[in-house]
Write a protein that holds these residues in place. Structure first.
Motif, short mmCIF file in Angstrom:
data_model
loop_
_atom_site.label_atom_id
_atom_site.label_comp_id
_atom_site.label_asym_id
_atom_site.label_seq_id
_atom_site.Cartn_x
_atom_site.Cartn_y
_atom_site.Cartn_z
N ILE A 1 0.85 -1.20 0.00
CA ILE A 1 0.00 0.00 0.00
C ILE A 1 0.88 1.25 0.00
N GLY A 2 0.55 2.20 -0.89
CA GLY A 2 1.32 3.42 -1.01
C GLY A 2 2.39 3.37 -2.09
N ASP A 3 2.70 2.19 -2.59
CA ASP A 3 3.70 2.05 -3.63
C ASP A 3 3.05 2.12 -5.01
N ASP A 4 3.87 2.29 -6.02
CA ASP A 4 3.42 2.26 -7.41
C ASP A 4 3.45 0.82 -7.92
N GLY A 5 2.69 0.56 -8.96
CA GLY A 5 2.65 -0.77 -9.54
C GLY A 5 2.91 -0.72 -11.04
N LEU A 6 3.90 -1.49 -11.50
CA LEU A 6 4.14 -1.65 -12.93
C LEU A 6 3.40 -2.92 -13.35
N ILE A 7 2.42 -2.76 -14.21
CA ILE A 7 1.48 -3.83 -14.49
C ILE A 7 1.62 -4.27 -15.95
N PHE A 8 1.77 -5.58 -16.15
CA PHE A 8 1.83 -6.17 -17.49
C PHE A 8 0.55 -6.97 -17.70
N SER A 9 -0.23 -6.55 -18.68
CA SER A 9 -1.52 -7.18 -18.90
C SER A 9 -1.67 -7.60 -20.36
N PRO A 10 -2.06 -8.85 -20.64
CA PRO A 10 -2.25 -9.28 -22.03
C PRO A 10 -3.52 -8.70 -22.65
N LYS A 11 -4.37 -8.09 -21.83
CA LYS A 11 -5.60 -7.46 -22.31
C LYS A 11 -5.72 -6.08 -21.67
N ALA A 12 -6.80 -5.38 -21.99
CA ALA A 12 -7.02 -4.07 -21.38
C ALA A 12 -7.09 -4.22 -19.86
N LEU A 13 -6.58 -3.23 -19.16
CA LEU A 13 -6.54 -3.29 -17.70
C LEU A 13 -7.95 -3.28 -17.13
N PRO A 14 -8.31 -4.28 -16.34
CA PRO A 14 -9.66 -4.32 -15.76
C PRO A 14 -9.89 -3.13 -14.82
N PRO A 15 -11.09 -2.56 -14.83
CA PRO A 15 -11.40 -1.44 -13.91
C PRO A 15 -11.19 -1.80 -12.45
N THR A 16 -11.41 -3.08 -12.11
CA THR A 16 -11.24 -3.53 -10.72
C THR A 16 -9.81 -3.29 -10.24
N VAL A 17 -8.86 -3.46 -11.13
CA VAL A 17 -7.46 -3.23 -10.78
C VAL A 17 -7.14 -1.74 -10.79
N ALA A 18 -7.62 -1.02 -11.82
CA ALA A 18 -7.30 0.40 -11.97
C ALA A 18 -7.79 1.22 -10.79
N GLU A 19 -8.96 0.87 -10.27
CA GLU A 19 -9.54 1.69 -9.19
C GLU A 19 -8.80 1.54 -7.87
N CYS A 20 -7.88 0.58 -7.79
CA CYS A 20 -7.10 0.40 -6.57
C CYS A 20 -5.97 1.42 -6.46
N PHE A 21 -5.69 2.13 -7.55
CA PHE A 21 -4.60 3.10 -7.56
C PHE A 21 -5.15 4.51 -7.59
N GLU A 22 -4.34 5.44 -7.16
CA GLU A 22 -4.73 6.85 -7.22
C GLU A 22 -4.89 7.29 -8.68
N SER A 23 -4.02 6.81 -9.55
CA SER A 23 -4.13 7.07 -10.98
C SER A 23 -3.39 5.96 -11.73
N VAL A 24 -3.81 5.73 -12.97
CA VAL A 24 -3.18 4.71 -13.81
C VAL A 24 -2.99 5.28 -15.20
N GLU A 25 -1.80 5.06 -15.76
CA GLU A 25 -1.57 5.47 -17.14
C GLU A 25 -0.90 4.35 -17.91
N LYS A 26 -1.25 4.26 -19.17
CA LYS A 26 -0.60 3.28 -20.03
C LYS A 26 0.71 3.88 -20.51
N VAL A 27 1.82 3.14 -20.27
CA VAL A 27 3.13 3.69 -20.59
C VAL A 27 3.77 3.02 -21.81
N GLY A 28 3.12 2.02 -22.37
CA GLY A 28 3.67 1.37 -23.55
C GLY A 28 3.20 -0.06 -23.67
N LYS A 29 3.95 -0.82 -24.42
CA LYS A 29 3.60 -2.23 -24.59
C LYS A 29 4.87 -3.04 -24.85
N VAL A 30 4.78 -4.31 -24.54
CA VAL A 30 5.84 -5.27 -24.86
C VAL A 30 5.28 -6.20 -25.92
#
Length: 521
Positions: A457-486
């Protein structure tokens, strides 16, 4: 190997023993070179990477398996780090020791010539090729099972010798820490003592019972771990026996899959030989000798159970692996002329075609792997996705981790299959601790048994998702931005992860381990 080499009757035991060690050394050298080639062109399988991640957190149990494979991976990780060559060479080492144990057992039961034939039969099975190339739970299990077969017979030849029984106890204990199937072996010990007239005094031998009890004590910490985690492994294992209603055609296809796959794994003629030998041995049980009854008892009941089980559900190909070991030794005894049960046909033609077909299959398997991976040919979709270009994926993912604004306060999360988390943990240069989001809300892997992002809690999360980020996950953070793709090309398709940076984790709902896992789809 020419069949004539195998049928010479006038060679002393020492010569056949020497031939075995020469054969073993030659095979070992070839397999080391082949393993190095394979590692240069293929990555770890999903399960291997998954078990390697277990090894970073040694425990007395894991979600789906006893602890031994995690411990082995932990030792590999401690000395070699994230080294796929070390993982694969460990599999080769265990497989080589297993072959040596089977030679010793067959030599003790019959003679060195029969042991040499048994070793050749084992080597010329596609299953053995895979066993020596991939490090799974079957590698330590088969070694422990083979040693247990050897040590129990050794103990019966001098039942008053304590150290023989105590050594057997240790092997049984280690085997039970490797895979649950090892729990069957003490049952077979008691059954053999009860059904073999010459060995019934063992039932009154306190040493045998002490060995069984001591072997079982290895499970005490595992049981305590399971109790603490609400018997999660038992819950998981129970789902292996789930079944479904099928039409006649699908039911027949699933049922016939069991013998078809086993025949492929052990080569068709060799598999047919094993079936014939077991059938004739059980049919003429009274005519069988003590050593044949020992081997038959360690295989026939289990194979009957698996055959009946195949009528109601799918059988995983590796489940009966240990029970095919005794039939291979019986086949070798038949080829060597030691087995003359009523109803057995002449061995010469069977021996010739068994060696030809199985040798051809193993040769084709090695050539196929060399061509497919060496030339980077497109093969089965699952094989491409699981074994290819995870190194490139990990390097690309690691570049995003290097660029996060708060490196000391950023955790890494993977969505989707558990293999995504495991492969990224192994292949990213930083080898970060990976978290996983499970959409079902039920524990479906070891990642849900371990603490999740609720500890960050309080840390940032670098998230790798094979699909669009689910809202359930996004709402756990203060803000979420897409930074690219692999994105890594796999033939006509690609492995794709969208990469998100979630800032300041506000909350996270941990998955309670009291909930049973859902059945696998």
């Amino acid at each position: 190997m020419p069949a004539g080499v195998l049928i010479s009757l006038d060679s002393p035991s020492a010569n056949w023993t020497r031939r075995f060690w020469v054969l073993l050394a030659a095979v070992l050298v070839f397999r080391v070179l082949f393993t190095l080639f394979f590692c240069a062109h293929a990555d770890l399988s999903g399960d291997e990477a998954y078990y390697w991640d277990w090894g970073r957190r040694p425990d007395w149990g894991y979600y789906s398996k006893p602890p031994m494979i995690g411990w082995i991976m932990g030792v590999i990780g401690h000395f070699a780090g994230a080294c796929d060559i070390a993982v694969r060479l460990t599999a080769l080492t265990l497989g080589t020791l297993t072959l040596a144990a089977l030679f010793a057992l067959t030599r003790m039961l019959y003679d060195a010539r029969t042991g040499f034939i048994a070793a050749v039969l084992v080597l010329l099975t596609p299953a053995n090729t895979g066993l020596n190339l991939f490090l799974t739970i079957d590698a330590p299990l088969l070694l422990c099972w083979s040693l247990a077969l050897l040590l129990f017979w050794f103990a019966t030849t001098k039942p008053q010798c304590w150290w023989r029984w105590l050594t057997l106890a240790v092997v049984i204990g280690i085997g039970t820490l490797s895979k649950q199937m090892m729990l069957v072996f003490p049952v077979l010990m008691v059954a053999f003592a009860a059904l073999s007239p010459e060995d019934r005094p063992l039932l009154k031998n306190v040493r045998m019972w002490v060995s069984i009890i001591l072997g079982a004590t290895f499970l005490i910490p595992v049981i305590l771990w399971q109790q603490k985690h609400h018997w999660i492994t038992l819950e998981h294992t129970a789902h292996h026996f789930d079944t479904e209603s099928l039409g006649v055609v699908k039911w027949l296809t699933r049922t016939l899959e069991w013998p078809f796959v086993q025949a492929l794994l052990y080569s068709p003629v060799t598999w047919a030989v094993m079936v014939v030998v077991v059938w004739c041995g059980m049919k003429h049980w009274k005519a069988a000798g003590r050593r044949e009854r020992y081997l038959l008892l360690c295989t026939a009941p289990a194979l009957v159970i698996f055959t009946l089980l195949a009528l109601r559900q799918r059988i995983n190909p590796n489940w009966p692996a240990v029970f095919w070991v005794p039939p291979l030794l019986l086949a070798a005894a038949w080829f060597a002329g030691h087995l003359t049960l009523p109803g057995l046909p002449r061995a010469q033609a069977w021996r010739t075609w068994s060696l030809r077909i199985s040798g051809g299959m193993v040769l084709v398997a090695h050539l196929g792997v060399a061509i497919v991976f060496g030339a980077e040919l497109k093969v089965h979709k699952k094989l491409d996705e699981e074994l290819k270009k995870w190194r490139e994926t990990g390097v690309a993912a690691g570049e995003y981790l290097d660029k996060v604004p708060r490196p000391d306060h950023t955790f890494v999360m993977a969505l989707g299959h558990r293999y995504n988390a495991a492969q990224l943990a192994f292949s990213m240069p930083q080898h970060p601790r990976l978290y996983r989001w499970e959409s079902s809300g039920h524990p479906m892997s070891q990642y849900e048994i371990w603490p999740g992002p609720e500890e960050r809690i309080g840390d940032d999360g670098l998230i790798f998702s094979p699909k669009a980020l689910p809202p359930t996950v996004a709402e756990c953070f203060e803000s979420v931005e897409k930074v690219g793709k692999v994105e890594v090309q796999l033939g006509e398709k690609s492995r794709l992860f969208d990469v998100y940076l979630g800032r300041n984790l506000k909350h996270w709902s941990a998955i309670p381990s009291t909930q049973p896992p859902l059945p696998k789809s």
